[in-house]
Enzyme design. Structure first.
Site, short mmCIF file in Angstrom:
data_model
loop_
_atom_site.label_atom_id
_atom_site.label_comp_id
_atom_site.label_asym_id
_atom_site.label_seq_id
_atom_site.Cartn_x
_atom_site.Cartn_y
_atom_site.Cartn_z
N SER A 38 38.93 46.13 45.69
CA SER A 38 37.56 45.59 45.68
C SER A 38 36.56 46.74 45.60
O SER A 38 36.82 47.75 44.94
CB SER A 38 37.38 44.73 46.94
OG SER A 38 36.09 44.22 47.03
N SER A 39 35.46 46.61 46.29
CA SER A 39 34.46 47.68 46.33
C SER A 39 33.54 47.45 47.51
O SER A 39 33.23 46.29 47.85
CB SER A 39 33.62 47.67 45.05
OG SER A 39 32.47 48.47 45.22
N THR A 71 35.99 59.78 40.25
CA THR A 71 36.88 59.44 39.14
C THR A 71 36.02 59.45 37.86
O THR A 71 34.81 59.66 37.91
CB THR A 71 37.48 58.01 39.30
OG1 THR A 71 36.42 57.06 39.20
CG2 THR A 71 38.21 57.83 40.61
N TYR A 96 28.86 43.53 38.64
CA TYR A 96 30.12 44.17 39.08
C TYR A 96 30.43 43.77 40.53
O TYR A 96 31.56 43.38 40.85
CB TYR A 96 29.98 45.68 38.94
CG TYR A 96 31.03 46.49 39.64
CD1 TYR A 96 32.30 46.65 39.07
CD2 TYR A 96 30.78 47.11 40.87
CE1 TYR A 96 33.27 47.42 39.72
CE2 TYR A 96 31.74 47.86 41.51
CZ TYR A 96 32.98 48.02 40.94
OH TYR A 96 33.95 48.77 41.57
N ILE A 155 41.79 56.07 40.61
CA ILE A 155 42.35 55.55 41.86
C ILE A 155 43.74 54.95 41.62
O ILE A 155 44.66 55.15 42.41
CB ILE A 155 41.39 54.49 42.46
CG1 ILE A 155 40.08 55.18 42.91
CG2 ILE A 155 42.03 53.74 43.61
CD1 ILE A 155 38.96 54.23 43.31
N LYS A 214 33.66 41.66 42.42
CA LYS A 214 34.48 42.12 43.54
C LYS A 214 34.44 41.09 44.68
O LYS A 214 35.43 40.91 45.39
CB LYS A 214 34.01 43.50 44.01
CG LYS A 214 34.23 44.60 42.96
CD LYS A 214 35.70 44.71 42.55
CE LYS A 214 35.98 45.89 41.66
NZ LYS A 214 37.40 46.01 41.29
N ASN A 231 44.24 46.85 40.33
CA ASN A 231 43.29 47.97 40.41
C ASN A 231 42.39 48.08 39.17
O ASN A 231 41.23 48.45 39.28
CB ASN A 231 44.09 49.27 40.60
CG ASN A 231 43.24 50.49 40.38
OD1 ASN A 231 42.47 50.91 41.23
ND2 ASN A 231 43.35 51.08 39.18
#
Ligand SMILES: NC(=O)c1ccc[n+]([C@@H]2O[C@H](COP(=O)([O-])OP(=O)(O)OC[C@H]3O[C@@H](n4cnc5c(N)ncnc54)[C@H](OP(=O)(O)O)[C@@H]3O)[C@@H](O)[C@H]2O)c1
Length: 250
Positions: free
Chosen positions: A140-141, A190, A155, A18, A159, A91
């Site tokens: 973020s996510s 990815t 994880y 990304i 975020k 990122n």
């Protein structure tokens, strides 16, 4: 001339995935791009070459994040190439997909060091370099807002912490006309998601079905939104959490 002509951008983790998509897009829009990488210098050089081949300008800076003094080291390297900054894109990050029963303190500390501590101190030491009217964009996510993948809890927690940084920093930097936002992707193809998307014959289709639009996201889907926020068109968007999950949370 591109809409970001005359601006300088730093994208962390821009050698692949990304981050690379964002760096190439900002470069096409006319920004001079600092392509940060952690370990893979060759990939960073490829990203720089791709930006230059498209008529843009870029340079690579390599610093491993998540270690003491990382932010100062990164800015020192940045200062050798550029004089001030307009767009900071946090990122770079690592995943953690172990269930809580199996997650040890070392992995917890590492994921927080790379995903939370590093962007926090990058911003802290970046503030004096950021020009008025600038942009901070934190990647973020969607997992910060859904319990759909509880094995990614640590994880997702990182975020959520990053989202608080976006929210509160928007108030701190608002008086200087600097906007701060979180951009939250869903599943994007990815290296990071390779295993998830290839773990079975149906994995790709299952991931696509999570999205209202019925496909897996591409890096450009995120880069286009970042480019909008970075442009003058994004001037009145700050402190926001921008859902770029293709409708996976609805
Ligand atoms: N892919 C997805 O589905 C998805 C979904 C939601 C959110 N996101 C978020 O989007 C961002 C990019 O994800 P991605 O899928 O493109 O990741 P990726 O393909 O795994 O790439 C990670 C990038 O971060 C850098 N990086 C990782 N750890 C580092 C460290 N300790 N020090 C310095 N650099 C480091 C890597 O640099 P090196 O190659 O040099 O190590 C690489 O450029 C992350 O914030 C991720 O959480 C991704």
């Amino acid at each position: 001339m591109g809409v970001l002509a005359g601006r300088t951008a730093l994208v962390t983790g821009a050698n692949r995935g990304i981050g690379r998509g964002i760096a190439e897009r900002l470069g096409r829009d006319g920004a001079r791009v600092a392509v940060h990488y952690g370990r893979n210098e060759a990939a960073a050089k490829e990203t720089v070459a791709a930006i230059e081949a498209a008529g843009g300008s870029a340079f690579a800076i390599g610093v491993e994040l998540g270690l003491p003094g990382d932010a100062e080291a990164l800015w020192e390297e940045f200062d050798r190439h550029a004089d001030g900054l307009d767009i900071l894109v946090n990122n770079a990050a690592i995943g953690s997909s172990r269930p809580i029963e199996e997650l040890d303190e070392e992995e917890y500390d590492t994921v927080f060091a790379v995903n939370v501590k590093a962007p926090f101190f990058l911003v802290k030491h970046g503030i004096p370099r950021l020009r008025d009217g600038g942009r901070v964009i934190n990647i973020s996510s969607g997992l910060a807002r859904t319990a759909a993948m509880p094995n990614n809890m640590a994880y997702a927690m990182t975020k959520s912490a990053l989202d608080v940084l976006s929210r509160d920093l928007s108030k701190v930097l608002g008086p200087r006309n600097i906007t701060v936002n979180s951009v939250a992707p869903g599943i994007i193809a990815t290296d990071n998601t390779y295993e998830l998307l290839h773990k079975s014959e149906d994995a790709w289709a299952d991931a696509a079905a999570l999205s209202a639009l019925g496909r897996v996201g591409e890096t450009a889907d995120v880069a286009d939104v970042v480019a909008f926020l970075a442009s003058d068109g994004g001037r009145w968007v700050t402190g926001s959490w921008v859902d770029v999950t293709g409708g996976s949370l609805t």
